[in-house]
Structures are given as C-alpha cells and as structure tokens.
Design an enzyme around this catalytic site. Sequence first.
Site: not given
Length: 473
Positions: A128, A183, A186-187, A190
Amino acid sequence: MNTQLDLGVIGLGVMGRSLALNFADHGFSVGGADLNQAFVKLFADEVGDSSRGFTSTHDLATNLTRPRRLMIMVPAGKAVDAVLEELLGVLEPGDIVIDGGNSHYKDTERRIALASERGILFVGAGVSGGEEGARRGPSIMPGGSEEAWDEISAALHAIAADGPDGEPCCDWLGGGGCGHAVKTVHNGIEYAFMQAICETYALLKGPMGLDADAIASTFGSWNSGDMKSFLLEITETIFKVRDSGSDARLVDMVLDEAQQKGTGKWTAEMALDLGVPCPTLAEAVFARGVSSRHTIREALSSGHPNPTASDTNSLTVQDLRDALFATVVLSFAQGLDLIASASDVHGWGVKLERVAKLWRAGCIIRISFLDRISEAMRGAGSRHLLLDPWFADRVAEALGGLRRAVSAGALQGVGCPVMASALAYYDTVRAARLPHNLLQAQRDAFGAHTYRRIDRDGVYHTDWLGDGQTRAL
Ligand code: 6PG
C-alpha cells in the site's frame, strides 16, 4: 557485467517500476522485466548500472542469484496466473515468487498450492501507498510460504516505510493468503475512511455553509493529534487546488461518480461469507454504487425535494470532527474483527498487533492512533477495539457529535450512509440485549427453525400460530 542479480521485478508499470527503483536505491541489483519495451527502457534509463531490464521473464530468471527472488507486479487476476505459469517452467525448488499486487486471497491460496507442487515458495504481499509509497517506502503485508521469509525479509524491510519508532512497516503476517486478505481489508477501511470524509464535507458545505477555503482549513486543523492521517492531509490540499479553466476549485469540477477496482467489494464479501458485522465497510461500497448511478440521481433529483428549512438542528464543526473520528475508529474496529475472524477460520495465525504496526506509515489509511491500536491488540482476548479503555472512552466522548451529525444529515436530507451505519453498529454491538429474540420467534413461527431460551439449555420449537404448545428437541 555481473549477471547474477539480487532479485527480479516482473511488470514495470507505475507500481512495479517504482518498487524496482526503490530496491535499487537500497543497494540491491534488480532485474526488471516487462513485455512492453518502452517500460523496460524507462526502467533501464532510470536505474543504476548494477541493475538490468529484460523483455523476457525467462531471461530475467536465468540471471538471478539462487534462491531466485521474484516479485510479480502485474494487474490482479489472469495476468498473475500467466506470469506464474511461465515462472513455474523456469524456476527450481526453493525459489521464491512474491505477488505484490491487489490479488484476492483465495487466488493466493490456490497459487501457493500450485507453486508448492514444484517446491516453489509463494508469498502474497499486500503493498500500500500508491506510486509515491512504492518509490519511497510502502507498507508491505506479506504472508504465505513462511520458509521464504528469511530470504526476502532484508530486501522488503529495506524498501518499506519506517514507522514512528524506526521499525519497518513490513512484517511476516502468517500463512496462506493472509497478506492479501489483510491488504483487502485495509482497502475496505480505506473506502470507509474516504466516504466518511466525503460525508463530513457534504455536511460542512450544505448545513454548515462553509466555502472551499474554510473546508480546507477545517480538515487541515483536524489533521493533528489523534486524527493525524494521510487522507486528511491530501483532503486539505485537494480543496486548495484551483481549476485552470474557471474561477472554481478543481474539486467542484470533478464528476461525482466514484469508481472502484473491487477490493472494497471483496471486503464486504469476506464479511458476509464469514458472518462478521462490517456494515460501515459495506456501506462505503454501496455509497460508491449510488454515486455511479448518475442518470437515475439526476432524474430523481427533481420531484423529490429536500426537507423544508425548518427541519434543522444545531450542528457544530466540533460535532463533525467527532463524528468523523468515531466513524473512522469504528471502521478500524470492524476491519480488525474481520481479519481476526478470517485468520481463525483459515488458521493463518495473524496477530492484529502486527497488522496495526505495519499500517502506521506508508499506507493510505495511516493515522496516528495506529500505535494505540497495536498496543490495544497486544493482550490476549482483546481483539475488539471497543474493549480497549482508551478507544472506548474516545468513542464515547465523540458519540454526541456522531449522533448530531447523523441527525442533521437525516433532518436536512444529506445522505450519510457510512456515519449512520457506524452509529447503528455502535448502538447494536454494545447492546447486551437486542430485539432478535423476536426474530428467532418469527423464524420458528413460520419455519419451525427452533430457538434457545435465556433461562435454560436446550433447543425448542413452539407452535406459535396454532395451539401454542412447546416441544424440547
Ligand atoms: C493502496 C490503495 C490501492 C488501491 C487504490 C484504488 O493501498 O495503495 O489501496 O491499492 O488500488 O486506492 O482503489 P479503488 O480503485 O478501488 O478505489
């Protein structure tokens, strides 16, 4: 020329080239490969003499020291499979392949199994930070074949961003597809973080009537202390950029249709598959969906007017700051819960303390309280963020603001799906008793789905709509 290069990067698009140059900056000789000759030339022109460009994956692989270390940086999906298939024809047992793209964790699990049939170690690493992060220091989330870690840790640590304590934002997370799952989540966070900022903007602009300069300085003033974050930093800057062709701010000229590449949707799917409540992360995906239905919105915008001006309540800028803070904390709480549950189900062994640590710098969702999240997740059994006293107190303090922001949005016709869902999540996740006793009774009434009682063990069915008789099953 020394042909034995330290490592290879396959795919020299923006992210691949930036990572390859980052490796080279840190003293590694890098072989960069791409089918596109222009990309290879761009890389070769920029990188030092000890590194080289290739147009063939095979040529790259034959020029690497053993065990070979290759990072795939191509678009997620079929392209990764194609590169891996090619590599499996060239590599030898013990060689290492790292997929640094935004792959689905289930694809990564399949690729780990495929590679291991040939003795190849496969690592799925979430990366990222966008182009700048890849070039100067990303957050890296690796997981998969653990035997690979000793061979790749020095190189990945070298290129990763440094956390506030100087520790690299890259650490081994666990087995299987956990690196890409982390990940993906994480997104998902986000998406929610960005949507929460957008809803705050809508309330600052509409009900509060702030202009672009005031909005920029408001976001700027919040970008400190517990809310110091990359997304607030770029938001302040965005509001200051003027349109070159008009008097307007550029942001006001941008079409309000949000696009997406799918990782937010994957997070929501993961949550639904595992039965983990992540409503705020899912709402952020739906909110992008609503924005992209521009034609329908245009058609409905006349004939469905806003509430009348008398439907207002008092809302302050501090309320909106608190609403944003609480929504972001609750988004992290949901995402961490999802990672913990996925790790339990798949046996990955992910430690949330480590996840929070490697999100502290380099990545898009970096925010100053990640240090505290890491602390909060250290103790066994403390995996829900709201069980931590600091986060529980801060969210409780911010809750009045969140309630007033959601109320103002509702009363004034400004849709705030992510904030509203964060509030509903808070109010339900903290409730010792929910109305789902009724739901269970309804299920049993129409479908004999059975229920359990609060006062004794056992499974029961009642003929709710008939004679009222209850049977213990
Ligand atoms: C990152 C980002 C990145 C992502 C973009 C675009 O961590 O650097 O998450 O991986 O691809 O943010 O995502 P969407 O197109 O889905 O908004």
